[in-house]
Design an enzyme around this catalytic site. Sequence first.
Site, PDB file in Angstrom:
ATOM      1  N   CYS A  44       0.834  -1.208   0.000  1.00 41.10           N
ATOM      2  CA  CYS A  44       0.000   0.000   0.000  1.00 41.10           C
ATOM      3  C   CYS A  44       0.865   1.254   0.000  1.00 41.10           C
ATOM      4  CB  CYS A  44      -0.960  -0.003   1.187  1.00 41.10           C
ATOM      5  SG  CYS A  44      -0.173  -0.108   2.821  1.00 41.10           S
ATOM      6  N   HIS A  65       1.247   5.558   9.630  1.00 37.60           N
ATOM      7  CA  HIS A  65       0.387   4.475   9.130  1.00 37.60           C
ATOM      8  C   HIS A  65      -0.544   3.971  10.227  1.00 37.60           C
ATOM      9  CE1 HIS A  65      -0.775   0.725   7.188  1.00 37.60           C
ATOM     10  NE2 HIS A  65      -0.084   1.065   6.110  1.00 37.60           N
TER      11      HIS A  65
END
Length: 355
Positions: free
Chosen positions: A156, A183
């Site tokens: 990602c 994150h």
Amino acid sequence: KSAARVAINGFGRIGRLFFRYAWEMPEIEIVHINEIVGGSETAAYLVKYDSVHGPWNHTVKATSETTLDVDGRTVTFSECTDYTTMNWSELGVDIVADCTGKFTKVAELQPYMDKCGVKRVVVSAPVKEPSVLNVVMGVNDDKLTPEHVICTAASCTTNCIAPVIKVILKELGIEKGMITTVHNITGTQSLVDMPNEKKKDLRRSRSGMLNLAPTSTGSATAVAEVFPELKGKLDGHAIRVPMLNSSITDMVFIVERETTKKEVNDLLAAAASGTGASGVLGGADGVHGPILGYEEQQLVSTDYVNDVRSTIVDAASTMVVQGNMVKIYAWYDNEAGYSMRMAELMRKVSQQLTS
């Protein structure tokens, strides 16, 4: 042309979102799910209802321990802990989406083809071996060929940084750089302090709901799989934060020529609009949807939940120091954007198989 028949091995966060997006694509027919935890009832429930992404606007229910009904179509279900013992070809499977996060070496993935009768595999994690193409849609998907029997959707964060790097590398050159991704928590962290069976990183054994936790990210080094000329020139860390979705990456580059904040933002805005020289990053091209976004509004993380673009530049945060140090912030829904890219990659692989 007929649709390729696809199975999903691993029905976690990415597996379920991949299922949602791929279900809408006529080139893909999802026929089977293998998930070792929870059974068919849990699988049906969790793909229908999601605390972050909301309910799915399709009917889905478990009709037995081995079948789901989705919009009136049957999807078979299994709980096999060793995928190599399954005869996937007997299930009519052409391609497997491996979303286990467990198998990241060719030797671990090759049995899909050699023992199980599958034709190709698309993996939801990077595989750093020469025969495997790590695909970032909009950046290097043009290199995908039928010979790539194993390919991946990278990670990602790689999907977040690679489109930005593509623009900066082409327009300004990159001498070196560092990235930090702020994150959200993932399933590899502990909910409360307890031994972590999934990762050896001690910090992931601490409560993900209470702590900021510095940890590793392979995205900066993995991007060298996409841009070989940057091998050894990029590195970075992650900071896991107690939020469920929408992350932001801080990229700092030493560029090869003098620039300004205005020029950097103009280059990124042009790429996002599709008018730049860095390829189709802004608009849908029939292969993928919009990849790179550019946002001048001063938005926050929740504004990007369910945004299926790979990366969105936060224009107000761009900085340039002494002409050659460039700092860029880019937002990303680390689940939705990545899962959409994986579905688009699966569609491309499916088209190669059925053409």
